[in-house]
Design a protein around this motif. Structure first.
Motif, short mmCIF file in Angstrom:
data_model
loop_
_atom_site.label_atom_id
_atom_site.label_comp_id
_atom_site.label_asym_id
_atom_site.label_seq_id
_atom_site.Cartn_x
_atom_site.Cartn_y
_atom_site.Cartn_z
N PRO A 93 -1.67 -31.71 13.68
CA PRO A 93 -0.79 -32.45 14.59
C PRO A 93 -0.60 -33.87 14.05
CG PRO A 93 -2.99 -32.25 15.51
CD PRO A 93 -2.95 -31.41 14.28
N PRO A 94 0.53 -34.50 14.34
CA PRO A 94 0.77 -35.85 13.82
C PRO A 94 -0.24 -36.84 14.39
CG PRO A 94 2.41 -35.27 15.46
CD PRO A 94 1.60 -34.04 15.21
N LEU A 95 -0.60 -37.81 13.56
CA LEU A 95 -1.52 -38.86 13.99
C LEU A 95 -0.80 -39.97 14.73
CD1 LEU A 95 -3.85 -39.19 10.89
CD2 LEU A 95 -4.32 -38.04 13.04
N HIS A 96 0.54 -39.95 14.69
CA HIS A 96 1.34 -40.99 15.33
C HIS A 96 2.13 -40.39 16.48
CE1 HIS A 96 0.59 -43.90 12.15
NE2 HIS A 96 0.76 -42.92 11.30
N ASP A 97 2.27 -41.15 17.56
CA ASP A 97 3.13 -40.74 18.66
C ASP A 97 4.59 -40.95 18.30
OD1 ASP A 97 0.92 -40.12 20.18
OD2 ASP A 97 0.84 -42.08 21.14
N ASP A 98 4.84 -41.90 17.43
CA ASP A 98 6.20 -42.27 17.06
C ASP A 98 6.52 -41.71 15.68
OD1 ASP A 98 8.65 -43.45 16.73
OD2 ASP A 98 7.87 -45.48 16.43
N PRO A 99 7.40 -40.70 15.59
CA PRO A 99 7.72 -40.12 14.28
C PRO A 99 8.33 -41.13 13.31
CG PRO A 99 8.64 -38.79 16.07
CD PRO A 99 8.09 -40.03 16.68
N ALA A 100 9.09 -42.11 13.83
CA ALA A 100 9.70 -43.11 12.96
C ALA A 100 8.62 -43.97 12.30
CB ALA A 100 10.67 -43.99 13.76
N ALA A 101 7.58 -44.31 13.05
CA ALA A 101 6.49 -45.11 12.48
C ALA A 101 5.74 -44.30 11.42
CB ALA A 101 5.54 -45.56 13.58
N ALA A 102 5.55 -43.01 11.69
CA ALA A 102 4.86 -42.16 10.72
C ALA A 102 5.69 -42.05 9.44
CB ALA A 102 4.62 -40.79 11.32
N ARG A 103 7.00 -41.90 9.59
CA ARG A 103 7.88 -41.80 8.43
C ARG A 103 7.85 -43.09 7.61
NH1 ARG A 103 12.20 -38.69 6.82
NH2 ARG A 103 13.73 -39.78 5.52
N LYS A 104 7.90 -44.24 8.30
CA LYS A 104 7.87 -45.52 7.60
C LYS A 104 6.55 -45.69 6.86
CE LYS A 104 8.61 -50.42 8.05
NZ LYS A 104 8.59 -50.55 6.62
N GLU A 105 5.44 -45.30 7.50
CA GLU A 105 4.13 -45.41 6.85
C GLU A 105 4.09 -44.55 5.59
OE1 GLU A 105 -0.55 -44.38 7.74
OE2 GLU A 105 0.78 -44.72 9.43
N LEU A 106 4.61 -43.33 5.69
CA LEU A 106 4.64 -42.44 4.53
C LEU A 106 5.51 -43.01 3.42
CD1 LEU A 106 3.87 -39.78 3.23
CD2 LEU A 106 5.81 -38.72 4.39
#
Length: 117
Positions: A93-106
């Motif tokens: 499962p994603p570690l972030h609630d916000d997919p945009a933040a996860a994408r930016k981090e990646l």
């Protein structure tokens, strides 16, 4: 509001988002905000003695340290679980609630990896 001796009292305009201010202006605004917050909360602790207030501050500091340590442990446990799931070929499962933040981090991690090459 601010006063100028011999001229009067004036209302300062609110800082404009996105505008760059000099460090002196930023420091002044931060100092004003701290003073405003201190005045607004002064009554809440005015009944405490200096020793009681120091004890309360120490208690809060300890509580924040425990919370920070628990957060770090939870993040590390989550990373271990994610690695194990990836090793087993299962989706985590994603570690972030916000997919945009996860994408930016990646994207940031990928750009840093490219810079190192």
């Amino acid at each position: 509001m601010y006063a100028v001796k011999g001229r009067g009292v004036f209302v300062r305009t609110a800082p404009t988002p996105g505008k760059h201010y000099s460090s002196k202006v930023v420091q002044h605004l931060q100092r004003e905000e701290l003073e405003r917050q201190a005045r607004s909360t002064a009554g809440e602790f005015s009944h405490l003695s200096d020793a009681e207030l120091k004890a309360l501050a120490s208690q809060l500091h300890d509580e924040l340290n425990r919370t920070r340590d628990a957060y770090k442990a939870a993040v590390e446990k989550g990373r271990k679980i994610t690695r194990e799931l990836a090793r087993r070929g299962q989706l985590a499962p994603p570690l972030h609630d916000d997919p945009a933040a996860a994408r930016k981090e990646l994207e940031d991690k990928l750009s840093q990896a490219k810079k190192r090459r």
